[in-house]
Structures are given as structure tokens and as C-alpha cells.
Design an enzyme around this catalytic site. Structure first.
Site, PDB file in Angstrom:
ATOM      1  N   SER A 101      11.027 -63.703 -16.451  1.00 25.85           N
ATOM      2  CA  SER A 101      12.335 -64.270 -16.789  1.00 25.85           C
ATOM      3  C   SER A 101      12.608 -65.480 -15.887  1.00 25.85           C
ATOM      4  O   SER A 101      11.841 -66.444 -15.921  1.00 25.85           O
ATOM      5  CB  SER A 101      13.402 -63.173 -16.665  1.00 25.85           C
ATOM      6  OG  SER A 101      14.588 -63.570 -17.292  1.00 25.85           O
TER       7      SER A 101
ATOM      8  N   ASP B  99      13.568 -58.426 -27.149  1.00 30.59           N
ATOM      9  CA  ASP B  99      14.227 -58.896 -25.933  1.00 30.59           C
ATOM     10  C   ASP B  99      15.581 -59.499 -26.308  1.00 30.59           C
ATOM     11  O   ASP B  99      15.645 -60.441 -27.096  1.00 30.59           O
ATOM     12  CB  ASP B  99      13.319 -59.953 -25.281  1.00 30.59           C
ATOM     13  CG  ASP B  99      13.794 -60.400 -23.909  1.00 30.59           C
ATOM     14  OD1 ASP B  99      15.022 -60.509 -23.703  1.00 30.59           O
ATOM     15  OD2 ASP B  99      12.925 -60.656 -23.063  1.00 30.59           O
TER      16      ASP B  99
ATOM     17  N   HIS C 189      13.333 -56.605 -22.434  1.00 33.87           N
ATOM     18  CA  HIS C 189      13.233 -57.505 -21.276  1.00 33.87           C
ATOM     19  C   HIS C 189      12.956 -56.742 -19.970  1.00 33.87           C
ATOM     20  O   HIS C 189      12.952 -57.343 -18.898  1.00 33.87           O
ATOM     21  CB  HIS C 189      14.553 -58.283 -21.153  1.00 33.87           C
ATOM     22  CG  HIS C 189      14.479 -59.536 -20.332  1.00 33.87           C
ATOM     23  ND1 HIS C 189      13.702 -60.614 -20.682  1.00 33.87           N
ATOM     24  CD2 HIS C 189      15.096 -59.905 -19.171  1.00 33.87           C
ATOM     25  CE1 HIS C 189      13.830 -61.577 -19.780  1.00 33.87           C
ATOM     26  NE2 HIS C 189      14.665 -61.163 -18.848  1.00 33.87           N
TER      27      HIS C 189
END
Lengths: 277, 277
Positions: B146, B222, B255
Site C-alpha cells: 500500500s 481490495d 487489502h
């Protein structure tokens, strides 16, 4: 009976999920975690019972077990270690009360109404798992760590034929013979030591209970090795009982999940071999 | 310079350790985690840069990376994601300030004095690692998740030749073009968008920066995929630049570290191949 799925996330081709339900045994909401491998199932089941202070999260998050369980097609069940909440009795210390259920059914006040982890793990939760998950309850293994290693050994010994495989990481080998155990057994069960024997792997073996074989890993740098865990007592009891114990003393390893994650693959393979059709 | 070892535990035949030191760049104590595989080394090094809200613990505890790193002989370095503490500026939200350093050197008040994660990760911490650990700094790879995926990509692109391998899990592909990035770049660097380009993988590629190849895994479930992560922008920029991108869209994955742990073995193998002598 309520049954709630708190979360459900894709992991290694399967699903890691967390659940909550109202337990009739403990009279409280209880949480547990399940890893379901890919495929329709039913999947053989391996139970992991955690140690003092732990919840359903410790093993699930820290042991790195899902990668291997996915490869072997095993379902993993990680229960909490005790009832919890405001109405539940507790002790100031980490080794008694909430987070320290010792996998027994308490008979003494103030513990008796809620602390029924033996019946919860032996009866109530398996029925729930069988009803809600694609689990093959004819193929079960059980393992645990520390207090949960004691739980896995004693539950397997008291339920002959139910578990095709049993193993432990740094188990409390004989609660009757260590400070953690004496405190917990006295508090939960009272002074009558005859009642303690159902919760001591060595006493159960001496009293005739049997399993086919046992795998134990024990770190040699474990700070609880000498005073609390005493694997030599399990070694002696297995020798007296003629039970094959594979006790591996691991140099340099302590009592943590860094130790558990280092050998979890060996344990899951041990279970998978014994759970194969 | 102070350098402290907070803990050191045997894991998969190697050592998992946590450390703290006083950083000259951030002007604060900083923490990081190191997995050192067995053997004398020097070991090739893989950096893992974590995402928003994370510390050095998230990857270290949750990714299941040590088992594979041990098998491949890789050292793993997991830094914290920002300076922290009472004297350090913060923002009420999770996406700015402490836990959200964005791997840049801030130029704007109130961030400028402490938020220097670019220089910390590019210069100060590597020097410390080289001095204190059996690390082969001629063989380094970098990966992240991320915000840390953005960090890994941009640090590799700005330091040609330093990293033989670069990969990311669900990276912020182009901070210039998403709300997380625009907020952070405006706050840390000010309104002049020219200054932002050094912190955007796609802009760096368009401006001529190159790496040999990139591996990216991105979960299709996600929740940040469409608005924040935008892997299609990285795909287009790599196509324009002629950089080989292996972008794997993983159906059903979100995620979380359940996603990361599912593909960490592939990433570490990708790095090990490129770090082999």
C-alpha cells in the site's frame, strides 16, 4: 443459539474467518477463528488450543499456519481460552480467570458458573463446527501450546478414538506438579486432588488413558521449562504407559509464537499423515 | 548514535530481533525489526515497507515471511512507517502524520523537522544495518504494501542499481492521482506539484527512471482498489517506459495481511532469484 460471522477473508486460496456465538456451557458470548482450505470439503479438522493470556487471535495471526494448512487441506479451529466479560469472575494475575480457563469444568465459586471450557471444547463447539462448517468430524487432530498443550493432551486422552493425531508445543506436562497447575486446580476444582487427575496428562496416562502417539516440541531456552512445563514428567508417564512420545528439545527456542511458527509445519504434517484416509 | 536491541528470539533457525535507535534524520527514536537467517552471512537483504497505520510489527508478526526467508537465506528488514512521539506533529486522521510518513522528506510545517522517511530509509537505516548486521548490502531487494508499496517502487526507481529486485502488494501506484496521495503530498510538500514527481512511481517512470522488472500482487476485492491504488496507472506507465511489470490481479483477496501472507512466498522467491550470486 446465535451464531455470527464477524469477518471472513480470503487467505491462501481458502477463507480465514472469525465468529461469535452465545455459549450454553459458559453462559457468555464466545469467539473462535476458523481457517477453511479451498475446495468443497468436508475437510479434516485440526484444533489449536492456546495458552495463558491468549485469545482466538494469537495462533491465528502469529503462527503462520494457514500456508501449510492450505497445502495439506486442513481446517484449523482456534477457540478462545476462557469465558470473558464483566459478569465473569477474574483474578488479578494472568494465570487464573479470564484468559486462563485451563480447559476444565470448574466446580468451585466464583468460577463454577462460567468456567466450563472442558465441556465447551469437548462438546458444544464441535457440534457447532459440525453444523456450520464443511468439517469432516470423523477426521480430527488436536494440538496446543503451554496451557493449551495441556488441554490438547488431556482432551485427547479423555476422548479415546476421537483424535487421530495429538501434538503440543511446550505443554504444561503435569498441572498437578507445577505452580500454574496447582493454583488453577485448587481454585477451579477445590482441594480434593482426586478430582485433579482428569486434568493432568501424566495422571490420565497412569490411570489407563491412551493415545497412539504424541509429538511434542519444547524450546530449551523456554523460561518456564524447569518450573512449570516439565516435559520429563510426560516422558516418564509415556514410557510407563507404552505410548510413543516424540519429544524434540529445540536448542535456543523460547516460549513464544516465534518458536511455534518455526515448527508448525512439522506438526501440521504429523496431523495430516494421521488424518489421511 | 544509540543503538539498542529490544528483543532477540530464535525463529526458523535464525533470529527475529527488534531494535531502537536515535535517528539523526527524524530527530526521534526509531524502531525496526530484522529477521536474520541461520549461517554466518553476509546475507542478501530484503526491505519491507509497511502501509498506513502500521509499525515495524505488522509485517514481522502477520506476514508469515520468516519461514520462507529462512529457507531462501534472506535477511528481512521491517522499518516503522514514520517518526512518532509527543513532540512529533500529527493529524487526526489515519492517512497523515504519525503512521503515515509516505517515505518522503517533508518540506512544509509542521512536518518538516521530523518527517524525513525518504532519507531515513535511503541513507541512515542502510548505514546502520550495514554496520550492525551480517548483511550483504551489494545484494538488496525492496518490497512494500500500500503506502509502503509506493515507497518501495519510488525508492527503487530513484536509486538505480541499488535494488536487484522490487515488488509490491497493493501499492499506491500514483499518489499524484489519488486522495491519500494528494492529501499527503500537499501537506508534506506544499502546492507545487513539480516537487511531487519524485514521490510518484508513474511520474518517475515517465521522467526516465528505470528498474529491470516489477512484481505486483493486487487483490480484486481490495476496498481501496478503484479510488486509491489504481494499478492500471502503473501498468500504463510501465508500458510507456518499457519496464516489465508482472501485475497479478488476485480474485477475492482484500487489502489485509491475510492477502499478503498468501503471496509472500512468491515475492520472496522473486527476490531470491534476482539476488542470487
Amino acid at each position: 443459539m446465535t451464531f455470527e460471522t464477524l469477518s471472513q477473508q480470503r487467505c491462501h486460496g481458502g477463507v480465514q474467518s472469525f465468529h461469535r456465538h452465545d455459549s450454553a456451557q459458559t453462559g457468555t458470548p464466545m469467539r473462535f477463528a476458523v481457517f477453511t482450505p479451498s475446495g468443497e470439503g468436508p475437510h479434516p479438522v485440526v484444533w489449536f488450543l492456546a495458552g495463558l493470556t491468549c485469545t482466538e487471535e494469537n495462533f491465528t495471526v502469529k503462527a503462520g499456519a494457514q500456508a501449510i494448512a492450505a497445502a495439506l487441506g486442513l481446517m484449523l479451529i482456534a477457540p478462545d481460552t476462557s469465558p470473558r466479560g464483566e459478569g465473569v469472575a477474574d483474578d488479578g494475575a494472568y494465570d487464573m480467570g479470564q484468559g486462563a480457563g485451563f480447559y476444565l469444568d470448574a466446580t468451585q465459586a466464583p468460577w463454577a458458573p462460567h468456567f466450563r471450557m472442558r465441556s465447551y471444547i469437548e462438546s458444544e463447539l464441535p457440534a457447532l463446527i459440525a453444523g456450520q462448517f464443511p468439517a469432516d468430524m470423523t477426521r480430527q487432530g488436536i494440538m496446543g501450546h503451554s496451557m493449551g498443550g495441556h488441554g490438547a493432551l488431556t482432551i485427547a486422552l479423555r476422548n479415546p478414538g476421537r483424535f487421530a493425531a495429538v501434538s503440543a508445543f511446550a505443554p504444561i506436562a503435569s498441572p498437578i506438579n507445577c505452580p500454574w497447575g496447582v493454583k488453577a486446580l485448587t481454585g477451579y476444582l477445590g482441594e480434593d486432588r482426586a478430582a485433579w487427575r482428569a486434568y493432568d496428562a501424566c495422571a490420565l496416562l497412569d490411570d489407563g488413558a491412551r493415545v497412539a502417539d504424541i509429538l511434542v516440541d519444547q524450546g530449551e531456552a523456554d523460561p518456564f521449562l524447569t518450573d512449570q512445563l516439565k516435559p520429563e514428567l510426560l516422558e516418564a508417564a509415556c514410557a510407563r504407559a507404552g505410548v510413543a512420545l516424540e519429544l524434540r528439545r529445540q536448542i535456543g527456542y523460547d516460549h513464544s509464537y516465534w518458536f511455534i511458527q518455526s515448527f508448525i509445519a512439522d506438526h501440521l504434517r504429523w496431523h495430516a499423515q494421521r488424518l489421511a484416509r
